[in-house]
Scaffold this motif. Structure first.
Motif, PDB file in Angstrom:
ATOM      1  N   SER A  20      16.963 -50.945  18.873  1.00 15.46           N
ATOM      2  CA  SER A  20      18.024 -49.964  18.705  1.00 15.46           C
ATOM      3  C   SER A  20      19.306 -50.750  18.421  1.00 15.46           C
ATOM      4  O   SER A  20      19.608 -51.710  19.148  1.00 15.46           O
ATOM      5  CB  SER A  20      18.171 -49.100  19.963  1.00 15.46           C
ATOM      6  OG  SER A  20      18.850 -47.916  19.641  1.00 15.46           O
ATOM      7  N   GLY A 114      15.937 -37.960  22.862  1.00 14.91           N
ATOM      8  CA  GLY A 114      17.092 -37.082  22.657  1.00 14.91           C
ATOM      9  C   GLY A 114      17.235 -36.677  21.205  1.00 14.91           C
ATOM     10  O   GLY A 114      17.613 -35.539  20.893  1.00 14.91           O
ATOM     11  N   THR A 115      16.916 -37.637  20.310  1.00 12.27           N
ATOM     12  CA  THR A 115      16.953 -37.313  18.876  1.00 12.27           C
ATOM     13  C   THR A 115      16.030 -36.153  18.567  1.00 12.27           C
ATOM     14  O   THR A 115      16.404 -35.189  17.886  1.00 12.27           O
ATOM     15  CB  THR A 115      16.522 -38.542  18.046  1.00 12.27           C
ATOM     16  OG1 THR A 115      17.511 -39.566  18.156  1.00 12.27           O
ATOM     17  CG2 THR A 115      16.311 -38.192  16.584  1.00 12.27           C
ATOM     18  N   ASN A 208      30.018 -40.735  22.984  1.00 11.00           N
ATOM     19  CA  ASN A 208      29.646 -41.677  21.919  1.00 11.00           C
ATOM     20  C   ASN A 208      30.836 -42.097  21.078  1.00 11.00           C
ATOM     21  O   ASN A 208      30.671 -42.650  19.993  1.00 11.00           O
ATOM     22  CB  ASN A 208      28.551 -41.054  21.041  1.00 11.00           C
ATOM     23  CG  ASN A 208      27.213 -41.068  21.760  1.00 11.00           C
ATOM     24  OD1 ASN A 208      26.548 -42.104  21.832  1.00 11.00           O
ATOM     25  ND2 ASN A 208      26.822 -39.948  22.332  1.00 11.00           N
ATOM     26  N   ASP A 236      24.815 -30.513  23.510  1.00  6.60           N
ATOM     27  CA  ASP A 236      23.982 -31.717  23.576  1.00  6.60           C
ATOM     28  C   ASP A 236      24.311 -32.419  24.900  1.00  6.60           C
ATOM     29  O   ASP A 236      25.312 -33.123  25.002  1.00  6.60           O
ATOM     30  CB  ASP A 236      24.268 -32.624  22.374  1.00  6.60           C
ATOM     31  CG  ASP A 236      23.482 -33.917  22.470  1.00  6.60           C
ATOM     32  OD1 ASP A 236      23.520 -34.701  21.488  1.00  6.60           O
ATOM     33  OD2 ASP A 236      22.844 -34.167  23.505  1.00  6.60           O
ATOM     34  N   LYS A 264      17.286 -38.852  28.712  1.00  5.33           N
ATOM     35  CA  LYS A 264      17.776 -39.854  29.658  1.00  5.33           C
ATOM     36  C   LYS A 264      17.378 -39.570  31.114  1.00  5.33           C
ATOM     37  O   LYS A 264      16.267 -39.872  31.535  1.00  5.33           O
ATOM     38  CB  LYS A 264      19.278 -40.016  29.477  1.00  5.33           C
ATOM     39  CG  LYS A 264      19.636 -40.502  28.041  1.00  5.33           C
ATOM     40  CD  LYS A 264      21.117 -40.632  27.837  1.00  5.33           C
ATOM     41  CE  LYS A 264      21.469 -40.837  26.382  1.00  5.33           C
ATOM     42  NZ  LYS A 264      21.272 -42.210  25.906  1.00  5.33           N
ATOM     43  N   GLU A 397      31.345 -46.673  23.351  1.00  5.76           N
ATOM     44  CA  GLU A 397      30.268 -46.178  24.213  1.00  5.76           C
ATOM     45  C   GLU A 397      30.847 -45.861  25.591  1.00  5.76           C
ATOM     46  O   GLU A 397      31.822 -46.473  26.009  1.00  5.76           O
ATOM     47  CB  GLU A 397      29.168 -47.229  24.352  1.00  5.76           C
ATOM     48  CG  GLU A 397      28.423 -47.544  23.066  1.00  5.76           C
ATOM     49  CD  GLU A 397      27.438 -46.447  22.641  1.00  5.76           C
ATOM     50  OE1 GLU A 397      26.848 -46.588  21.569  1.00  5.76           O
ATOM     51  OE2 GLU A 397      27.263 -45.451  23.390  1.00  5.76           O
TER      52      GLU A 397
HETATM   53  P1  KE4 Z   1      17.735 -40.860  21.877  1.00  5.55           P
HETATM   54  O1  KE4 Z   1      17.005 -40.446  20.645  1.00  5.55           O
HETATM   55  O2  KE4 Z   1      18.411 -42.230  21.727  1.00  5.55           O
HETATM   56  O3  KE4 Z   1      16.902 -40.748  23.162  1.00  5.55           O
HETATM   57  O4  KE4 Z   1      18.930 -39.807  22.143  1.00  5.55           O
HETATM   58  C1  KE4 Z   1      19.870 -39.578  21.115  1.00  5.55           C
HETATM   59  C2  KE4 Z   1      21.144 -39.029  21.722  1.00  5.55           C
HETATM   60  C3  KE4 Z   1      21.416 -37.685  21.592  1.00  5.55           C
HETATM   61  N1  KE4 Z   1      22.532 -37.147  22.123  1.00  5.55           N
HETATM   62  C4  KE4 Z   1      23.425 -37.916  22.796  1.00  5.55           C
HETATM   63  C5  KE4 Z   1      24.666 -37.283  23.357  1.00  5.55           C
HETATM   64  C6  KE4 Z   1      23.192 -39.306  22.962  1.00  5.55           C
HETATM   65  O5  KE4 Z   1      24.106 -40.057  23.627  1.00  5.55           O
HETATM   66  C7  KE4 Z   1      22.035 -39.873  22.424  1.00  5.55           C
HETATM   67  C8  KE4 Z   1      21.727 -41.359  22.540  1.00  5.55           C
HETATM   68  N2  KE4 Z   1      22.723 -42.134  23.199  1.00  5.55           N
HETATM   69  C9  KE4 Z   1      22.774 -43.525  22.784  1.00  5.55           C
HETATM   70  C10 KE4 Z   1      23.939 -44.175  23.535  1.00  5.55           C
HETATM   71  N3  KE4 Z   1      25.201 -43.788  23.049  1.00  5.55           N
HETATM   72  C11 KE4 Z   1      21.487 -44.239  23.009  1.00  5.55           C
HETATM   73  C12 KE4 Z   1      21.579 -45.736  22.900  1.00  5.55           C
HETATM   74  C13 KE4 Z   1      20.948 -46.229  21.637  1.00  5.55           C
HETATM   75  O6  KE4 Z   1      21.130 -45.611  20.549  1.00  5.55           O
HETATM   76  O7  KE4 Z   1      20.276 -47.275  21.738  1.00  5.55           O
END
Ligand code: KE4
Length: 425
Positions: A20, A114-115, A208, A236, A264, A397
């Motif tokens: 990542s 989360g994506t 973010n 979100d 998370k 961050e």
């Molecule tokens: P993931 O796909 O990384 O699990 O979640 C995406 C996501 C969605 N929404 C919010 C508000 C988020 O903060 C995130 C992911 N956060 C980042 C840190 N700012 C993950 C760290 C990374 O990308 O390695």
């Protein structure tokens, strides 16, 4: 093995040596360290150096790394099988726990990140409303789905332009981008194309672009505009969920979104995301409804067991009071140490989430965050890292505490920060 050797080996087999991008230290310079193990508030790298960790895997480790209750739950589930591809009672239990803690959620669907949660929520909103446009906010991140890798175009509609190769402009065009906390701009966009907007997606507390709280009335305004135009409001809460308060940001601000995304904390470090919301909307999801979404590892029992253990821990009486107090103690201490060094610094902390800005004024917008002294942040980051405190390797961050960050850990952090501020004064 040294960290450098580990990084060389990783770069030989993985783009940039990381899985990542933020982990590669591009925003702060230098090379990342490689983690051998973690426990409570600490990480140890492959050279045996210990760090006080203020990232906690970017949010999941709210109970501290390798909490015995989480590890035991994972071990107990794992011996019964890692994944079934069939429904299992643990999925039901975790969904029921989320519904209990988040009144806006009637039904939950688990995914693996989360994506995936955010892209599924957007598809659902488009399917439910029959509309194609979405509105997001500059500096807010909702994962790496094509519809989100978009920057604001010009003009009142701020029509989307891809901000990554590979994102079709035809799709990016459907994502409009406004400024976080600029309700007038959102009002103008709705006035122009409100009947075409399927959803507004927002981080209710932005994490973010460093950490920025919603301005008074901002979230309420989004709710009212979505109601007036028949659009869905998506919170979100992948980062803020079960992090800023037991019920997430929506509990703090008393707003009921139509859909909420999670991640998370609900996985405790295992790959889990989720989206949920009003029954009438969620019932549009296959197999009940026509909006398709699927996943091989969705709801796998080991991840569900980890999430259940984490949600049980955060419901311990006084958990969020203690967590919030420790995070505030950290931020107050950082402000005091910076002041003593004659360095402008402002901080923000809500629950177990915090941010600090090398700025002499409170930061309430992405533009203001970009005007901060990023160069001094980089020097401060490395001055702390070299002394065993690991803050996020980016000025954009948020930081994360855990219940394992007790007063002694905070005090040690502040001793390091005081030296680091002196080094960058
Ligand atoms: P993931 O796909 O990384 O699990 O979640 C995406 C996501 C969605 N929404 C919010 C508000 C988020 O903060 C995130 C992911 N956060 C980042 C840190 N700012 C993950 C760290 C990374 O990308 O390695």
């Amino acid at each position: 093995m040294t960290n450098h050797e580990a990084f060389l080996a990783a770069q030989a087999v993985t783009p940039g040596g990381v899985n990542s991008p933020v982990r590669a230290f591009k925003q702060v310079g230098g090379e990342p360290f490689f983690v051998a193990r973690a426990q409570g508030p600490y990480l140890w790298d492959v050279e045996g150096k210990r760090y006080i960790d203020y990232i906690g895997s970017w949010g999941p480790m709210i109970a501290g790394h390798a909490h015995p209750a989480v590890i035991e739950a994972v071990q107990r589930a794992a011996v019964n099988g890692l994944s079934f591809g069939c429904p299992n009672p643990l999925e039901t239990a975790l969904a029921a726990e989320i519904i209990k803690l988040v009144p806006a959620v009637d039904l939950v669907r688990f995914v693996s990140s989360g994506t995936e949660a955010c892209l599924s929520a957007i598809r659902l909103a488009r399917g439910y409303t029959g509309r194609n446009r979405i509105l997001k906010f500059a500096g807010c991140y909702h994962g790496h789905a094509d519809s989100f890798l978009v920057k604001a175009g010009s003009g009142v509609l701020t029509l989307g332009l891809p901000n990554s190769p590979g994102v079709p402009s035809a799709l990016a065009d459907l994502t409009m981008t406004a400024e976080f906390n600029d309700l007038d701009q959102v009002r103008d966009i709705f006035a122009a194309v409100g009947s075409d907007i399927a959803a507004v997606i927002v981080e209710p507390i932005a994490g973010n672009m460093n950490m920025i709280a919603p301005a008074p009335g901002f979230l309420e305004g989004l709710r009212a505009l979505c109601d007036a135009h028949g659009s869905l409001l998506i919170f979100d809460e992948v980062m803020t969920g079960f992090r800023v308060a037991l019920g997430g940001a929506q509990a703090l601000y008393g707003i009921t979104p139509d859909l909420t995304t999670f991640g998370k904390v609900i996985g405790a470090g295992m790959p889990v995301g989720a989206y949920g919301g009003k029954r009438a909307v969620m019932e549009q999801i296959a197999p009940l409804g026509p909006v398709y979404q699927a996943g091989t590892l969705s709801g796998n029992p080991v991840a569900m067991a980890a999430g259940l253990a984490n949600l049980a821990l955060i419901q311990t009486p006084g958990f969020f009071q203690e967590l919030s107090a420790r995070t505030r103690e950290l931020c107050d201490g950082l402000e005091g140490a910076a002041r003593d060094a004659g360095i402008p610094l402002t901080t923000i902390s809500i629950g177990g989430m915090f941010g600090f800005f090398f700025s002499d004024t409170q930061v309430t917008s992405f533009a203001a965050a970009q005007r901060c002294d990023i160069e001094r942040f980089k020097r401060f980051f490395h001055a702390c890292l070299g002394r065993g405190v690991y803050f996020a390797p980016s000025a954009y961050e948020a930081g994360f505490t855990s219940i394992a960050h007790d007063s002694a850990v905070i005090a040690e952090t502040l001793r390091v920060a005081r030296d680091a501020f002196a080094a960058v004064a």
